[in-house]
Motif scaffolding. Structure first.
Motif, short mmCIF file in Angstrom:
data_model
loop_
_atom_site.label_atom_id
_atom_site.label_comp_id
_atom_site.label_asym_id
_atom_site.label_seq_id
_atom_site.Cartn_x
_atom_site.Cartn_y
_atom_site.Cartn_z
N PRO A 132 -6.82 1.92 9.53
CA PRO A 132 -6.25 1.16 8.41
C PRO A 132 -5.71 -0.21 8.78
O PRO A 132 -5.68 -1.12 7.94
CB PRO A 132 -5.11 2.08 7.92
N HIS A 133 -5.30 -0.40 10.04
CA HIS A 133 -4.78 -1.70 10.48
C HIS A 133 -5.84 -2.79 10.34
O HIS A 133 -5.50 -3.95 10.10
CB HIS A 133 -4.33 -1.60 11.94
N PHE A 134 -7.10 -2.42 10.47
CA PHE A 134 -8.18 -3.41 10.44
C PHE A 134 -8.73 -3.63 9.04
O PHE A 134 -9.67 -4.42 8.86
CB PHE A 134 -9.31 -2.96 11.38
N ILE A 135 -8.18 -2.95 8.06
CA ILE A 135 -8.59 -3.18 6.67
C ILE A 135 -7.84 -4.39 6.13
O ILE A 135 -6.63 -4.51 6.30
CB ILE A 135 -8.30 -1.94 5.80
N SER A 136 -8.55 -5.28 5.50
CA SER A 136 -7.93 -6.49 4.94
C SER A 136 -6.84 -6.12 3.94
O SER A 136 -6.95 -5.14 3.19
CB SER A 136 -9.00 -7.34 4.24
N LEU A 137 -5.77 -6.91 3.94
CA LEU A 137 -4.65 -6.67 3.02
C LEU A 137 -5.12 -6.77 1.57
O LEU A 137 -4.62 -6.05 0.70
CB LEU A 137 -3.53 -7.68 3.29
N ILE A 138 -6.07 -7.64 1.31
CA ILE A 138 -6.63 -7.77 -0.04
C ILE A 138 -7.26 -6.45 -0.47
O ILE A 138 -7.08 -5.98 -1.60
CB ILE A 138 -7.68 -8.90 -0.10
N VAL A 139 -8.01 -5.84 0.45
CA VAL A 139 -8.67 -4.57 0.15
C VAL A 139 -7.64 -3.47 -0.06
O VAL A 139 -7.75 -2.66 -0.99
CB VAL A 139 -9.64 -4.20 1.29
N VAL A 140 -6.61 -3.45 0.81
CA VAL A 140 -5.56 -2.42 0.70
C VAL A 140 -4.85 -2.51 -0.64
O VAL A 140 -4.65 -1.49 -1.32
CB VAL A 140 -4.55 -2.55 1.86
N THR A 141 -4.44 -3.71 -1.02
CA THR A 141 -3.74 -3.87 -2.30
C THR A 141 -4.67 -3.56 -3.48
O THR A 141 -4.22 -3.04 -4.50
CB THR A 141 -3.18 -5.30 -2.44
N GLY A 142 -5.96 -3.88 -3.33
CA GLY A 142 -6.92 -3.52 -4.38
C GLY A 142 -7.04 -2.01 -4.53
O GLY A 142 -7.09 -1.48 -5.66
N MET A 143 -7.06 -1.31 -3.40
CA MET A 143 -7.10 0.16 -3.43
C MET A 143 -5.84 0.72 -4.08
O MET A 143 -5.91 1.63 -4.92
CB MET A 143 -7.22 0.69 -2.00
N LEU A 144 -4.68 0.16 -3.70
CA LEU A 144 -3.42 0.63 -4.29
C LEU A 144 -3.39 0.41 -5.79
O LEU A 144 -2.93 1.27 -6.56
CB LEU A 144 -2.24 -0.09 -3.64
N THR A 145 -3.89 -0.75 -6.21
CA THR A 145 -3.90 -1.06 -7.64
C THR A 145 -4.79 -0.08 -8.41
O THR A 145 -4.40 0.44 -9.47
CB THR A 145 -4.40 -2.50 -7.87
N ASP A 146 -5.98 0.20 -7.86
CA ASP A 146 -6.90 1.13 -8.53
C ASP A 146 -6.37 2.55 -8.52
O ASP A 146 -6.44 3.26 -9.54
CB ASP A 146 -8.27 1.08 -7.84
N PHE A 147 -5.82 2.98 -7.39
CA PHE A 147 -5.32 4.35 -7.28
C PHE A 147 -4.08 4.57 -8.15
O PHE A 147 -3.78 5.71 -8.53
CB PHE A 147 -4.97 4.68 -5.83
N SER A 148 -3.33 3.48 -8.44
CA SER A 148 -2.08 3.61 -9.19
C SER A 148 -2.28 3.50 -10.70
O SER A 148 -1.33 3.68 -11.46
CB SER A 148 -1.09 2.53 -8.75
N MET A 149 -3.50 3.23 -11.14
CA MET A 149 -3.79 3.16 -12.58
C MET A 149 -3.67 4.55 -13.20
O MET A 149 -3.67 5.57 -12.50
CB MET A 149 -5.19 2.58 -12.80
#
Length: 315
Positions: A132-149
């Motif tokens: 997970p450290h190597f995943i872009s922060l943009i991708v991480v926040t995008g995942m969080l946004t989608d998962f939190s819908m």
């Protein structure tokens, strides 16, 4: 007088000889460190000159030198701002939550991995936690946004346990938990590397002596393992305290929204809005300088306390 001058000249010659000798012996090491020095000089020390605009009414047309002085007006404006209490409160609370939960997490993971004897399982676990450290922060926040819908993964889990679906990222009460937990998930594996290295340096004879004395795993942990890595933990804690107020604005501005400003808006995100969006450079610089002074004070205080109550400190 002539004797003193002669002694000074001899001292200078000795120093010059030592420098030349050291350069000849460690030339490759100095050449390796040059890019690092250049980086810090260009991107960390040179920009410090720009901090002077915190005490000016900066205008790009007049430049830094030509802009008029306003003294501490920008700082006073921030202290009197209606957002001051909210920003300080949110920054401190989010930092403390992150410190209380996020700081011990890699230590615990390192201690658990250190007890694993199956090498293959240990390697796979380390790889999974590092990724997970190597995943872009943009991708991480995008995942969080989608998962939190309301139709996202997190709400599917909530529904399984009998809860109701809701837009989680629009709930101010849940923002800090989502922010901190996602940060731990992304960095816990990477942060454990330094503690695993420290654990590798603990003398194995100490464990053997503890076993002979009848110490179980728990007592070995308390009396051998933790004291062995205590200097590393203390140094990392001091460094963490030195950046306590530096919560990154990138993740915040990608996750927050007007409905969560109450708990999500922090100093760094406010600086971003004021400095880049509203182009009030002097005011934003003053806020950033205030934040840096607080961090520097925390660093000095923590280091002093560590030096007083333990043998470990940064200086």
């Amino acid at each position: 007088m002539m004797k003193e001058e002669r002694e000074k000249e001899q001292t200078g010659m000795k120093l010059s000889y030592r420098i030349k000798k050291d350069w000849a012996r460690n030339r490759s090491l100095y050449l390796i460190i040059l890019p690092v020095l250049a980086f810090y000089i260009l991107f960390h020390y040179k920009p410090m000159y720009g901090a002077i605009i915190a005490f000016k009414e900066y205008s790009p047309a007049l430049g830094i030198a030509g802009s008029p002085w306003v003294g501490f007006d920008n700082f006073t404006r921030f202290f009197k701002s209606v957002y001051f209490i909210r920003l300080i409160k949110n920054t401190i609370l989010l930092s403390l939550y992150n410190l209380a939960v996020g700081f011990p997490a890699p230590i615990i993971l390192a201690l658990l991995l250190n007890e694993v004897r199956n090498r293959r399982f240990k390697t796979v676990t380390q790889t999974i936690t590092y990724l997970p450290h190597f995943i872009s922060l943009i991708v991480v926040t995008g995942m969080l946004t989608d998962f939190s819908m309301t139709t996202g993964l997190f709400n599917d889990i909530v529904e399984i346990f009998g809860g109701q679906r809701s837009p989680l990222l629009q709930n101010p009460k849940l923002y800090r938990s989502i922010y901190v937990i996602s940060g731990i998930w992304q960095e816990v594996g990477w942060g454990s590397i330094i503690y695993l290295s420290a654990l590798a340096g603990v003398d194995s004879q100490l464990y053997e002596a503890a076993q002979i004395d009848g110490a179980g795993k728990w007592k070995q942990l308390v009396h051998v393992t933790l004291p062995g890595i205590a200097p590393t933990i203390i140094i990392m804690f001091i460094l963490k305290m030195g950046s306590l107020m530096n919560m990154g604005y990138e993740k915040t501005i990608l996750l927050y929204n007007p409905s969560t400003y109450e708990t999500a808006d922090i100093i760094s995100s406010y600086i971003y809005r004021i400095g880049l969006l509203e182009q009030d450079w002097s005011y934003s610089t003053a806020i950033g300088l205030f934040n840096s002074v607080i961090n520097f004070g925390l660093l000095l205080l923590t280091n002093k306390l560590s030096k007083r109550y333990s043998e470990t400190s940064l200086w």
